[in-house]
Enzyme design. Sequence first.
Site, PDB file in Angstrom:
ATOM      1  N   HIS A 165       0.792  -1.351   0.194  1.00  0.00           N
ATOM      2  CA  HIS A 165      -0.097  -0.022  -0.122  1.00  0.00           C
ATOM      3  C   HIS A 165       0.788   1.501   0.080  1.00  0.00           C
ATOM      4  O   HIS A 165       0.173   2.375   0.047  1.00  0.00           O
ATOM      5  CB  HIS A 165      -0.862  -0.064   1.186  1.00  0.00           C
ATOM      6  CG  HIS A 165      -2.379  -0.661   0.935  1.00  0.00           C
ATOM      7  ND1 HIS A 165      -2.216  -2.172   0.881  1.00  0.00           N
ATOM      8  CD2 HIS A 165      -3.555  -0.245   0.433  1.00  0.00           C
ATOM      9  CE1 HIS A 165      -3.349  -2.532   0.794  1.00  0.00           C
ATOM     10  NE2 HIS A 165      -4.060  -1.567   0.509  1.00  0.00           N
ATOM     11  N   TRP A 201      -6.100  -5.856  -8.997  1.00  0.00           N
ATOM     12  CA  TRP A 201      -5.632  -5.549  -7.536  1.00  0.00           C
ATOM     13  C   TRP A 201      -6.363  -6.478  -6.713  1.00  0.00           C
ATOM     14  O   TRP A 201      -5.280  -6.822  -5.828  1.00  0.00           O
ATOM     15  CB  TRP A 201      -6.156  -4.058  -7.475  1.00  0.00           C
ATOM     16  CG  TRP A 201      -5.872  -3.432  -5.987  1.00  0.00           C
ATOM     17  CD1 TRP A 201      -6.870  -3.740  -4.765  1.00  0.00           C
ATOM     18  CD2 TRP A 201      -4.633  -2.986  -5.516  1.00  0.00           C
ATOM     19  NE1 TRP A 201      -6.072  -3.428  -3.746  1.00  0.00           N
ATOM     20  CE2 TRP A 201      -4.808  -2.853  -4.079  1.00  0.00           C
ATOM     21  CE3 TRP A 201      -3.472  -2.720  -6.179  1.00  0.00           C
ATOM     22  CZ2 TRP A 201      -3.667  -2.241  -3.466  1.00  0.00           C
ATOM     23  CZ3 TRP A 201      -2.554  -1.934  -5.448  1.00  0.00           C
ATOM     24  CH2 TRP A 201      -2.622  -2.020  -3.897  1.00  0.00           C
TER      25      TRP A 201
END
Length: 117
Positions: free
Chosen positions: A26, A81
């Site tokens: 992230h 993703w």
Amino acid sequence: MPDTTERVCFLLALRPDRIDDYLAAHTTVWPEMLDALRVAGWTNYSLFLRPEDGLVVGYLETADFARAQAAMAATEVNARWQASMAQYFQAPTFSRVQPGARPDESSHRLTEYFHLD
């Protein structure tokens, strides 16, 4: 005029042995993923972590969460993703999620019962 913003809070469960890897992933969220979230109507989106057990709490605001979820589900970047993130998650004990569900399909939405502006 009444506020039509839908506030959404959800839970996810990380595998305890993959928390550091998940956080590292992230640090550089793909720009096309960020763009897709914005276009789909996800605003004020945050993720929080309880590191001792991998509990993830997500929060976002949107005009219509069902529509925002559907818009994301229709994108190719979201499919990529979710596939890349699946390795970090475990089936949560707080939800009746089917094993092998994508992370965005395994979140457990919480019910808002109070809000103070």
